[in-house]
Design a protein around this motif. Structure first.
Motif, PDB file in Angstrom:
ATOM      1  N   ILE A   1     -19.411 111.464  55.331  1.00 42.02           N
ATOM      2  CA  ILE A   1     -19.700 110.083  54.956  1.00 42.02           C
ATOM      3  C   ILE A   1     -18.556 109.176  55.416  1.00 42.02           C
ATOM      4  N   PRO A   2     -18.769 108.364  56.434  1.00 37.64           N
ATOM      5  CA  PRO A   2     -17.730 107.407  56.839  1.00 37.64           C
ATOM      6  C   PRO A   2     -17.619 106.277  55.819  1.00 37.64           C
ATOM      7  N   THR A   3     -16.407 105.820  55.563  1.00 39.38           N
ATOM      8  CA  THR A   3     -16.193 104.675  54.677  1.00 39.38           C
ATOM      9  C   THR A   3     -15.145 103.758  55.296  1.00 39.38           C
ATOM     10  N   ASP A   4     -15.038 102.545  54.735  1.00 42.02           N
ATOM     11  CA  ASP A   4     -13.920 101.696  55.097  1.00 42.02           C
ATOM     12  C   ASP A   4     -12.763 101.998  54.147  1.00 42.02           C
ATOM     13  N   GLU A   5     -11.700 101.219  54.215  1.00 43.70           N
ATOM     14  CA  GLU A   5     -10.527 101.491  53.394  1.00 43.70           C
ATOM     15  C   GLU A   5     -10.774 101.223  51.916  1.00 43.70           C
ATOM     16  N   HIS A   6     -11.902 100.577  51.607  1.00 44.03           N
ATOM     17  CA  HIS A   6     -12.272 100.310  50.216  1.00 44.03           C
ATOM     18  C   HIS A   6     -13.252 101.361  49.688  1.00 44.03           C
ATOM     19  N   MET A   7     -13.437 102.436  50.432  1.00 46.84           N
ATOM     20  CA  MET A   7     -14.351 103.536  50.079  1.00 46.84           C
ATOM     21  C   MET A   7     -15.807 103.111  50.100  1.00 46.84           C
ATOM     22  N   ARG A   8     -16.111 101.982  50.749  1.00 46.19           N
ATOM     23  CA  ARG A   8     -17.482 101.505  50.847  1.00 46.19           C
ATOM     24  C   ARG A   8     -18.210 102.204  51.991  1.00 46.19           C
TER      25      ARG A   8
END
Length: 308
Positions: A258-265
């Motif tokens: 699961i890819p996320t951004d730095e905010h875990m979104r």
């Protein structure tokens, strides 16, 4: 009846527990779901010596401490094997084998499992010489002869790491050449402590009942069965993300991570992911906890944005 919560966390490892802690401290109703005991893979770790604040702590003990600190802010924990997650507007409907839940903020913390060889002795000696994490366990094999099974990036990276403290590292690989990237191969071949067994098919991991004593392997070319004496066997034949229930949400990549951004979104608003299930390199308790704190806070921020 569908039970509704502000936040649902799937997975009760260190990252999931931390996310639940931060979300429940923000006065949100939080449910933690797991198909097993809270603590995750920490329950399979005899001793942890690389988590700040503890010179050494038993894995199950650390899991218990994390669980207790999380639950004091009102989070709930329920056993459940998640079968699917579907979207209905902002609502995420989570179905387990026994119940159905609804939330607007979902945090996925289901982790990843190391691919096993499935040979005799592997399960019996897990934690007694068999390891899947050099960063976790290298210190327990200082100045010993160690075996590494595998030939990809992870196997060679970890072999190089182990060679810093081990007497020797022998890489057993089922092919006649490594699959690791050329720069890693160059470093490994240049290291006098690292040796290679080519075309070696691991048949069993041997022990005396208390700890590992060696590896039995078969030479794929000659068919001859051979033995390597060692007290440490580090296995790197792949890692499998535990994301099957989320495959229809559009949050996973082609390999299931699961890819996320730095905010875990993730790609879906209101769905966050953390820890070992993310597409990343280092998978440790410390950075799972860091991910969890971010995810818990970001779930709160997301819910607030729905009310703006």
């Amino acid at each position: 009846m569908t039970k509704k919560y502000d936040v649902i966390v799937i997975g009760a490892g260190p990252g999931g527990l931390t996310a639940a802690l931060y979300a429940s401290r923000a006065n949100l109703s939080v449910l933690i779901l797991d198909r097993g005991l809270y603590g995750g893979q920490m329950n399979n770790t005899d001793a942890i010596d690389n988590y700040p604040g503890f010179s050494e702590v038993k894995g199950p003990e650390l899991g218990e401490k994390m669980y207790n600190s999380t639950m004091k802010f009102g989070a709930e924990f329920e056993y459940g094997d998640v079968q699917s997650v579907t979207l209905e507007g902002n609502e995420k409907i989570v179905k387990t084998d026994t119940a159905e839940y609804s939330t607007q903020a979902l945090i996925i913390a289901t982790g990843a499992d190391h691919r096993h060889l499935n040979v005799p002795g592997e399960e019996e000696y897990s934690g007694k010489g068999v390891s899947y994490c050099a960063v976790c366990d290298a210190a327990f094999f200082k100045n010993e002869d160690i075996a590494v099974i595998g030939g990809g990036d992870s196997a060679i990276e970890e072999g190089i790491y182990l060679a810093q403290s081990a007497k020797s590292v022998t890489v057993i690989h089922r092919r006649d050449q490594l699959r690791a990237q050329p720069t890693l191969q160059k470093r490994a071949f240049a290291n006098d402590k690292i040796h290679f067994i080519w075309n070696g098919i691991t048949e069993s991991i041997d022990g005396d009942g208390n700890r590992v004593t060696g590896v039995t392997y078969r030479d794929k070319v000659s068919g001859e069965e051979k033995k390597l004496a060692t007290h440490g066997v580090f296995i790197y034949v792949g890692v499998i993300p535990q994301t099957a229930p989320f495959k229809d949400l559009g949050v996973t990549d082609e390999n299931g991570w699961i890819p996320t951004d730095e905010h875990m979104r993730t790609k879906v608003a209101g769905i966050f992911a953390l820890g070992d299930v993310r597409a990343k390199d280092l998978r440790q308790i410390a950075n799972a906890v860091g991910d969890g704190s971010i995810a818990g806070q970001e779930a709160y921020n997301y819910l607030q944005s729905l009310n703006d």
